[in-house]
Design an enzyme around this catalytic site. Structure first.
Site, PDB file in Angstrom:
ATOM      1  N   TYR A  61      34.716  35.194  66.078  1.00 37.99           N
ATOM      2  CA  TYR A  61      34.669  36.687  65.276  1.00 37.99           C
ATOM      3  C   TYR A  61      33.870  36.671  64.190  1.00 37.99           C
ATOM      4  O   TYR A  61      33.599  35.846  63.257  1.00 37.99           O
ATOM      5  CB  TYR A  61      36.305  36.759  64.732  1.00 37.99           C
ATOM      6  CG  TYR A  61      37.006  37.913  64.940  1.00 37.99           C
ATOM      7  CD1 TYR A  61      36.370  39.111  64.556  1.00 37.99           C
ATOM      8  CD2 TYR A  61      38.180  37.759  65.903  1.00 37.99           C
ATOM      9  CE1 TYR A  61      37.217  40.333  64.862  1.00 37.99           C
ATOM     10  CE2 TYR A  61      38.912  39.189  65.979  1.00 37.99           C
ATOM     11  CZ  TYR A  61      38.385  40.389  65.711  1.00 37.99           C
ATOM     12  OH  TYR A  61      39.018  41.494  65.984  1.00 37.99           O
ATOM     13  N   GLU A  63      33.360  39.951  61.647  1.00 39.66           N
ATOM     14  CA  GLU A  63      33.135  41.162  61.048  1.00 39.66           C
ATOM     15  C   GLU A  63      32.140  41.241  60.070  1.00 39.66           C
ATOM     16  O   GLU A  63      31.832  40.258  59.270  1.00 39.66           O
ATOM     17  CB  GLU A  63      34.570  41.359  60.268  1.00 39.66           C
ATOM     18  CG  GLU A  63      35.679  42.160  61.126  1.00 39.66           C
ATOM     19  CD  GLU A  63      36.559  42.325  60.716  1.00 39.66           C
ATOM     20  OE1 GLU A  63      37.719  43.084  61.098  1.00 39.66           O
ATOM     21  OE2 GLU A  63      37.057  42.217  59.337  1.00 39.66           O
ATOM     22  N   ASP A 207      18.930  60.692  70.952  1.00 35.01           N
ATOM     23  CA  ASP A 207      19.822  59.816  71.796  1.00 35.01           C
ATOM     24  C   ASP A 207      19.007  59.398  73.231  1.00 35.01           C
ATOM     25  O   ASP A 207      18.995  60.086  73.954  1.00 35.01           O
ATOM     26  CB  ASP A 207      21.213  60.574  72.222  1.00 35.01           C
ATOM     27  CG  ASP A 207      21.975  59.670  73.009  1.00 35.01           C
ATOM     28  OD1 ASP A 207      21.727  58.522  73.299  1.00 35.01           O
ATOM     29  OD2 ASP A 207      23.193  60.189  73.370  1.00 35.01           O
ATOM     30  N   THR A 233      21.287  52.914  74.441  1.00 37.16           N
ATOM     31  CA  THR A 233      21.806  51.853  75.015  1.00 37.16           C
ATOM     32  C   THR A 233      21.085  50.595  75.490  1.00 37.16           C
ATOM     33  O   THR A 233      19.809  50.896  75.382  1.00 37.16           O
ATOM     34  CB  THR A 233      22.531  52.221  76.482  1.00 37.16           C
ATOM     35  OG1 THR A 233      21.464  52.839  77.253  1.00 37.16           O
ATOM     36  CG2 THR A 233      23.870  53.294  76.261  1.00 37.16           C
ATOM     37  N   LYS A 236      20.516  49.959  80.220  1.00 41.96           N
ATOM     38  CA  LYS A 236      19.943  50.947  81.381  1.00 41.96           C
ATOM     39  C   LYS A 236      18.507  50.269  82.033  1.00 41.96           C
ATOM     40  O   LYS A 236      18.459  48.979  82.272  1.00 41.96           O
ATOM     41  CB  LYS A 236      19.868  52.441  80.846  1.00 41.96           C
ATOM     42  CG  LYS A 236      21.143  52.652  80.853  1.00 41.96           C
ATOM     43  CD  LYS A 236      21.214  54.182  80.586  1.00 41.96           C
ATOM     44  CE  LYS A 236      22.572  54.921  80.509  1.00 41.96           C
ATOM     45  NZ  LYS A 236      23.249  54.545  79.130  1.00 41.96           N
ATOM     46  N   ARG A 242      25.814  45.398  78.695  1.00 40.07           N
ATOM     47  CA  ARG A 242      26.313  46.524  78.087  1.00 40.07           C
ATOM     48  C   ARG A 242      26.514  46.782  76.729  1.00 40.07           C
ATOM     49  O   ARG A 242      27.076  45.947  76.130  1.00 40.07           O
ATOM     50  CB  ARG A 242      27.354  46.796  78.986  1.00 40.07           C
ATOM     51  CG  ARG A 242      27.301  46.733  80.449  1.00 40.07           C
ATOM     52  CD  ARG A 242      28.655  47.374  81.025  1.00 40.07           C
ATOM     53  NE  ARG A 242      28.538  48.966  80.579  1.00 40.07           N
ATOM     54  CZ  ARG A 242      28.176  49.798  81.131  1.00 40.07           C
ATOM     55  NH1 ARG A 242      27.423  49.444  82.126  1.00 40.07           N
ATOM     56  NH2 ARG A 242      28.097  51.135  80.863  1.00 40.07           N
TER      57      ARG A 242
HETATM   58  C1  LIG Z   1      22.269  60.220  76.693  1.00 40.72           C
HETATM   59  C2  LIG Z   1      23.508  59.317  76.687  1.00 40.72           C
HETATM   60  N1  LIG Z   1      24.154  58.962  75.464  1.00 40.72           N
HETATM   61  C3  LIG Z   1      25.339  58.160  75.536  1.00 40.72           C
HETATM   62  C4  LIG Z   1      25.738  57.384  76.557  1.00 40.72           C
HETATM   63  C5  LIG Z   1      26.798  56.732  76.576  1.00 40.72           C
HETATM   64  O1  LIG Z   1      26.728  55.347  76.778  1.00 40.72           O
HETATM   65  P1  LIG Z   1      27.652  54.336  76.998  1.00 40.72           P
HETATM   66  O2  LIG Z   1      28.443  54.647  78.464  1.00 40.72           O
HETATM   67  O3  LIG Z   1      27.335  52.901  76.729  1.00 40.72           O
HETATM   68  O4  LIG Z   1      29.025  54.856  76.275  1.00 40.72           O
HETATM   69  C6  LIG Z   1      24.951  57.520  77.553  1.00 40.72           C
HETATM   70  C7  LIG Z   1      25.573  56.692  78.863  1.00 40.72           C
HETATM   71  O5  LIG Z   1      24.795  56.965  80.021  1.00 40.72           O
HETATM   72  C8  LIG Z   1      23.866  58.541  77.706  1.00 40.72           C
HETATM   73  O6  LIG Z   1      23.203  58.547  78.943  1.00 40.72           O
END
Ligand SMILES: Cc1ncc(COP(=O)(O)O)c(C=O)c1O
Length: 412
Positions: A61, A63, A207, A233, A236, A242
């Site tokens: 843990y 935090e 994003d 993320t 991918k 993940r």
């Molecule tokens: C552009 C975009 N933002 C956010 C996410 C969210 O990722 P997660 O599924 O890990 O929450 C994805 C997932 O494919 C994504 O393609």
């Protein structure tokens, strides 16, 4: 489903204690190894990443942040988190990295928490045009807590309508502009989005969940010099566990860190953070660089092959690992196509087609490229996919199994 082909020490331990779950673990390994993984958001992590994920760090843990934890005994995991942060900063040339977000969605939530207040206006790619749930879906916190305005892609070209972005930004004066997509196959023009954000007094949030792995290998432009906050993320093309991460400049570092913990998350997942560190280390190697360029080369061949077979490829091709295509000229809509392809061992997603009446297909080359497939195999996959859609499922299954069998994801 009896599975005997794949054995690992972990699976043997699990089999002795819990055969029911062991069968599931091995069944999934077998599924992944015997079918073609064309889901654009998936990949095969390395055994080293899997080792970190399945390690005793999962028990800890932690935090808070390194040297400022709410739990004792964090001195070793603190080092893991510092390594992950340093590697992420160096890989992406960012002043600050937060490696704690549990997922891409958690990273976006924290980015909004750092910059916005409920009720603020946000401009993002509309969901039918490739925006993610966190970009204003009414079913998601984003659509409930913020006032989203959606820009779109041009009906003819499938490319982002930059004029519309500028007009909507001038009209609505959003607090933030989001650029990023689940299905856009082309590079984003981050300099353009920065210019519009500056002109209209908005923050720019990139994003980059999809392209970040290509950015790491130099196969796609980086949003880091342009965006106030980059969300991503790690699972991918980047080929890590993940999870999510956030990159930003020094001036937003404290706001971002507080938005992740304690505002939107509790304890950090230290096994995942260690696995992120391993993946960032791998992504800094020449082999990984070459991999990302091969991912793109493969996607271009796959897109051209699909177009030659009669599918309508959105934007006419791809710059990235990702392709979207309308299979309807072959007499089948996206949803039916996905089912038929899955039965033949070609695993991919449906996606919205911005101006189409039916759903399309979304596919990517990250996983097949990790397995060692190249342009020759991509041309073959395009032909196989089209033959399956023209109704040859049984023969297709045999061919998919044979191809996958020649490129095992975990050969050792
Ligand atoms: C552009 C975009 N933002 C956010 C996410 C969210 O990722 P997660 O599924 O890990 O929450 C994805 C997932 O494919 C994504 O393609």
């Amino acid at each position: 489903m009896p599975v005997t082909r794949i054995r690992t020490p972990e699976a043997d331990v699990l089999r002795r204690q819990d055969p029911e779950l062991a069968d599931i673990l091995l069944g999934e390994s077998e599924r992944q190894a015997s079918t073609l993984q064309l889901i654009a958001a998936e990949n095969f992590t390395s055994p080293a990443v899997l080792a970190a994920l399945g390690s005793p760090l999962a028990n800890k843990y932690a935090e808070g942040y390194p040297a400022a934890r709410h739990h004792g005994g964090c001195e070793i995991v603190d080092v893991a988190e510092r390594i992950a942060i340093d590697r992420a900063r160096s890989l992406f040339g960012a002043e600050h990295a937060n490696v704690q977000p549990h997922s891409g969605s958690s990273a976006v939530l924290a980015a909004y928490a750092a910059l916005l207040r409920p009720g603020d206006t946000v401009l993002a790619l509309g969901l039918p045009h490739g925006g993610h749930l966190t970009h204003g879906s009414p079913a998601n916190f984003s659509g409930r807590w913020f006032d989203f305005v959606g820009y779109g892609v041009d009906a003819e070209t499938g490319l982002i309508d930059h004029d519309q972005v500028r007009t909507l930004a001038r009209t609505h004066r959003p607090k933030a502009i989001v650029c990023g997509s689940i299905a856009y196959p082309r590079h984003l023009d981050y300099a353009f989005f920065r210019e519009v954000a500056d002109e209209t007094g908005a923050y720019l949030i990139a994003d980059a969940a999809h392209p970040i792995g290509l950015v790491a290998g130099g196969a796609a432009p980086s949003p880091v010099p342009y965006a106030d906050i980059v969300c991503a993320t790690t699972h991918k093309v980047l080929r890590g566990p993940r999870g999510g991460m956030i990159l930003c400049g020094a001036e937003l570092a404290e706001r971002v860190d507080r938005a992740v913990f304690p505002f939107t998350q509790g304890g950090a997942q230290m096994h995942t953070i260690a696995a992120k560190a391993v993946a960032f280390g791998e992504a800094a190697t020449p082999d990984y660089r070459a991999y990302t360029h091969q991912v793109v080369a493969n996607a271009k061949v796959l897109a051209a092959g699909l177009a030659a077979e009669g599918l309508v490829v959105t934007t006419g091709g791809t710059d990235t690992h990702l392709i979207t295509a309308d299979p309807s000229p072959l007499g089948v809509d996206g949803r039916t196509a996905r089912g038929r392809l899955a039965a033949a061992g070609l695993v991919l997603d449906c996606c919205a087609l911005p101006h189409g009446e039916t759903r399309g297909l979304r596919l990517g080359t990250a996983a097949l490229t990790t397995q060692g497939m190249g342009e020759e195999e991509m041309a073959y996959v395009a032909g196989l996919l089209a033959r399956v859609l023209r109704a040859d499922t049984q023969q297709g299954r045999a061919e998919a199994r044979e191809l996958a069998g020649r490129f095992p994801p975990y050969p050792d």
